[in-house]
Write a protein that holds these residues in place. Structure first.
Motif, short mmCIF file in Angstrom:
data_model
loop_
_atom_site.label_atom_id
_atom_site.label_comp_id
_atom_site.label_asym_id
_atom_site.label_seq_id
_atom_site.Cartn_x
_atom_site.Cartn_y
_atom_site.Cartn_z
N GLU A 141 -31.39 -29.61 10.47
CA GLU A 141 -30.07 -29.17 11.13
C GLU A 141 -29.41 -30.62 11.65
OE1 GLU A 141 -28.24 -26.29 14.66
OE2 GLU A 141 -30.42 -25.96 13.71
N SER A 142 -28.09 -30.64 11.59
CA SER A 142 -27.34 -31.64 11.98
C SER A 142 -26.12 -31.15 12.73
CB SER A 142 -27.09 -32.52 10.70
OG SER A 142 -25.66 -31.91 10.25
N ILE A 143 -25.77 -32.05 13.74
CA ILE A 143 -24.63 -31.86 14.57
C ILE A 143 -23.85 -33.21 14.94
CG2 ILE A 143 -25.72 -32.17 16.73
CD1 ILE A 143 -23.80 -29.57 17.94
N VAL A 144 -22.50 -33.13 15.08
CA VAL A 144 -21.77 -34.46 15.19
C VAL A 144 -21.31 -34.66 16.63
CG1 VAL A 144 -19.85 -35.80 14.53
CG2 VAL A 144 -21.02 -34.62 12.87
N LEU A 145 -21.82 -35.83 17.30
CA LEU A 145 -21.39 -35.92 18.86
C LEU A 145 -20.68 -37.43 18.92
CD1 LEU A 145 -25.14 -35.26 19.96
CD2 LEU A 145 -23.27 -33.60 19.95
N GLY A 146 -19.89 -37.19 19.84
CA GLY A 146 -19.10 -38.39 20.13
C GLY A 146 -19.43 -38.57 21.70
N MET A 147 -19.71 -39.95 21.97
CA MET A 147 -20.14 -40.30 23.47
C MET A 147 -19.59 -41.83 23.57
SD MET A 147 -24.13 -39.72 22.54
CE MET A 147 -24.65 -40.23 24.26
N GLY A 148 -18.42 -42.36 23.22
CA GLY A 148 -18.01 -43.50 23.12
C GLY A 148 -18.47 -44.39 21.95
N CYS A 149 -18.58 -45.66 22.03
CA CYS A 149 -18.92 -46.61 20.97
C CYS A 149 -20.09 -45.99 20.39
CB CYS A 149 -19.17 -47.92 21.68
SG CYS A 149 -19.83 -49.06 20.29
N PHE A 150 -20.14 -45.88 19.09
CA PHE A 150 -21.16 -45.37 18.31
C PHE A 150 -22.36 -46.27 18.22
CE2 PHE A 150 -18.36 -45.97 14.46
CZ PHE A 150 -18.33 -47.36 14.32
N GLY B 20 -16.92 -46.17 29.92
CA GLY B 20 -17.00 -47.43 30.33
C GLY B 20 -15.80 -48.20 30.09
N ASN B 21 -16.04 -49.32 29.43
CA ASN B 21 -15.08 -50.42 29.03
C ASN B 21 -14.31 -49.90 28.11
OD1 ASN B 21 -15.59 -52.25 30.99
ND2 ASN B 21 -16.73 -53.80 30.00
N ASP B 22 -14.66 -49.01 27.11
CA ASP B 22 -14.16 -48.47 25.98
C ASP B 22 -12.84 -47.55 26.24
OD1 ASP B 22 -15.78 -50.29 24.62
OD2 ASP B 22 -17.22 -49.02 24.49
N VAL B 23 -11.76 -47.90 26.05
CA VAL B 23 -10.70 -47.05 26.52
C VAL B 23 -10.05 -46.81 25.35
CG1 VAL B 23 -8.68 -46.92 27.77
CG2 VAL B 23 -10.55 -48.40 28.80
N TYR C 43 -23.27 -55.24 21.83
CA TYR C 43 -22.65 -54.35 22.99
C TYR C 43 -23.04 -52.77 22.90
CZ TYR C 43 -19.01 -51.95 25.60
OH TYR C 43 -18.02 -51.40 26.52
N CYS C 44 -23.33 -52.51 24.18
CA CYS C 44 -23.59 -51.16 24.38
C CYS C 44 -22.87 -50.53 25.75
CB CYS C 44 -25.03 -50.52 24.18
SG CYS C 44 -25.45 -49.09 24.75
N GLY C 45 -21.85 -49.82 25.33
CA GLY C 45 -20.82 -49.44 26.49
C GLY C 45 -21.17 -48.24 27.12
N LEU C 46 -22.22 -47.65 26.90
CA LEU C 46 -22.69 -46.38 27.59
C LEU C 46 -23.31 -46.51 29.02
CD1 LEU C 46 -24.18 -44.14 24.85
CD2 LEU C 46 -21.83 -44.16 25.58
N LEU D 51 -17.57 -47.30 39.73
CA LEU D 51 -18.18 -48.40 38.58
C LEU D 51 -18.16 -47.55 37.42
CD1 LEU D 51 -21.09 -49.40 40.73
CD2 LEU D 51 -18.89 -50.83 40.32
N PHE D 52 -17.84 -48.21 36.18
CA PHE D 52 -17.85 -47.54 35.04
C PHE D 52 -18.30 -48.44 33.84
CE2 PHE D 52 -13.47 -49.57 35.28
CZ PHE D 52 -13.45 -50.34 34.11
N ALA D 53 -19.00 -49.57 34.04
CA ALA D 53 -19.58 -50.29 33.11
C ALA D 53 -20.45 -51.43 33.75
CB ALA D 53 -18.70 -51.24 32.18
N THR D 54 -21.57 -52.02 33.18
CA THR D 54 -22.33 -53.04 33.58
C THR D 54 -22.34 -54.24 32.75
OG1 THR D 54 -24.19 -52.13 32.60
CG2 THR D 54 -23.79 -51.29 34.86
N PRO D 55 -22.48 -55.54 33.27
CA PRO D 55 -22.69 -55.66 34.78
C PRO D 55 -21.15 -55.65 35.38
CG PRO D 55 -22.76 -57.71 33.69
CD PRO D 55 -22.79 -56.60 32.47
#
Length: 417
Positions: A24-33, A118-121, A187-190, A266-270
């Motif tokens: 089964e599949s589902i499509v999810l958005g959670m920022g930078c893929f 995070g940093n991705d707007v 880069y991983c902005g999560l 805070l919304f991103a690291t570092p």
């Protein structure tokens, strides 16, 4: 016939499978893929994760189309619905349920941030669940409502995740697939909320720094996260050689010490936060190797206006007005921001020019740059650690080097032996 068969076989081998038997599949958005793909691929029972775009008005899009439309939206030049960066998660229901997949989704990002992560707007980074059937929608809504209760109890606002039928899904370009596998330091902005889904074991929270161990007058705190390659890079390039007079501490907690105050969440690291009297006065978010930019940020807070004029605008103090002109005690002259050694007193000499002069720098302490400003041809001297302007070097110095490093005393700090 043979050529056609070979071509079809080649396409089958290189193109992603539309569906796998029994999955089964589902499509999810959670920022930078890139980060979303990595997080969801770690869920046991997930057999494939594919980066893509979905939820927008256009039927066919690519990466540049999405970025271009987002710029137009931000400038008020388009009212089109943009696609979100998404991942198509294919899983084996015999090993993992849709509910468990969605629990991992909710816990792996912050679904309360609206059009950002995070940093991705931008709307292309919105949180989203795009479903293939009414049954999937029901599970998505049920898990959202349950997670909202946990978030509310933890002090978070309302979930902004879009839950809608899947529309106009497009597979992302080949170089986006398995990006963090191919680029481990990418880069991983999560950044998750660290709030567990109801009934799931609560992740142990990192310990908050103790105010008693810090300098209330002035303190730099670096907020880090696990599995954060940019945190590791900042450590290696900046923290490992830290000698600034500003005390520094690191933490994986997202809260300020008790009695101290962050200016905003805070919304991103570092994220590097400078505190004075226990209150945030400035912050620097993210790090991609721009060391000189970081030191300039810190220097803007530490240096006086005159020092900033010299350090960042290639200014020059008037002769016989700067600091350390008559300093002869054994010791070392250091960068006023980083604390890195620049010149030793035993390399200092009286040049009569009105500026502290040295015939030799500490090895590796400076960099030289051609300077053709003001109709002159000179060699500029900068600090290797922070990149700030120090002065110029001339070929009229004493032995053994024959050099005269003519340095602005106001951008030197002195540390006696």
């Amino acid at each position: 016939m043979y050529k056609i068969t070979s071509l079809l076989l080649g396409l089958l081998l290189t193109a992603p499978l539309a569906a796998m038997a029994g999955t089964e599949s589902i499509v999810l958005g959670m920022g930078c893929f890139w980060g979303a793909e990595k997080r969801m691929a770690e869920v046991p029972g997930v057999v494939d994760v594919e980066s893509g775009y979905a939820g927008g008005d256009a039927k066919r899009v690519g990466y540049r189309d999405v970025l271009s439309l987002e710029r137009a939206i931000q400038r008020g030049r388009s009212d089109q619905r943009n696609h979100a960066e998404v991942v198509k998660v294919t899983f084996d229901p015999g090993e993992v349920s849709l509910k468990e997949v969605l629990i991992a989704f909710w816990e792996s990002h912050d679904p309360t941030q609206g059009d950002r992560q995070g940093n991705d707007v931008g709307s292309n980074y919105r949180s989203a669940v795009y479903t293939n059937a009414s049954e999937q929608r029901a599970v998505a809504i049920a898990t959202r409502d349950a997670y909202q209760e946990a978030l509310t109890a933890a002090g978070y606002g309302p979930i902004t995740t879009e839950i809608a039928p899947l529309k106009h899904y497009n597979r992302a370009e080949r170089y986006h697939q398995d990006y963090l596998v191919k680029n481990p330091n990418g880069y991983c902005g999560l950044g998750s909320t660290d709030v567990a889904y109801p009934g799931e074991p609560q992740r142990p929270k990192p310990a908050v720094l103790s105010a008693a161990d810090l300098s209330r007058e002035r303190q730099l705190i670096v907020f880090e996260a696990k599995d954060c390659p940019f945190c590791e890079r900042f450590r290696a390039e900046v923290l490992d050689d830290w000698s600034s007079e500003v005390p520094v501490a690191t933490t994986e907690a997202t809260e300020a010490p008790a009695g101290w105050e962050l200016g905003k969440a805070l919304f991103a690291t570092p994220t590097m936060v400078l505190f004075e009297d226990g209150r945030e006065v400035s912050r620097y978010t993210g790090y991609k190797g721009d060391k000189a930019r970081f030191w300039k940020w810190l220097g803007q807070r530490l240096l006086t206006p005159e020092q900033r004029r010299i350090a960042f605008e290639q200014g020059t103090e008037r002769p016989f007005t700067g600091s350390h002109l008559d300093e002869t005690r054994p010791g070392v002259f250091v960068d006023p921001i980083t604390g890195a050694p620049l010149f030793r007193t035993d390399a200092k000499f009286k040049s009569g020019t009105g500026w502290p002069s040295f015939f030799q720098p500490v090895e590796g302490a400076i960099t030289l740059h051609e300077d053709n400003a003001h109709g002159m041809r000179r060699i500029e001297v900068r600090s290797a650690s922070s990149g700030i302007h120090l002065g110029h070097v001339f070929n009229d110095g004493p032995a053994p080097t024959g050099k005269r490093y003519c340095i602005n005393g106001n951008v030197l700090a002195f540390v006696p032996d």
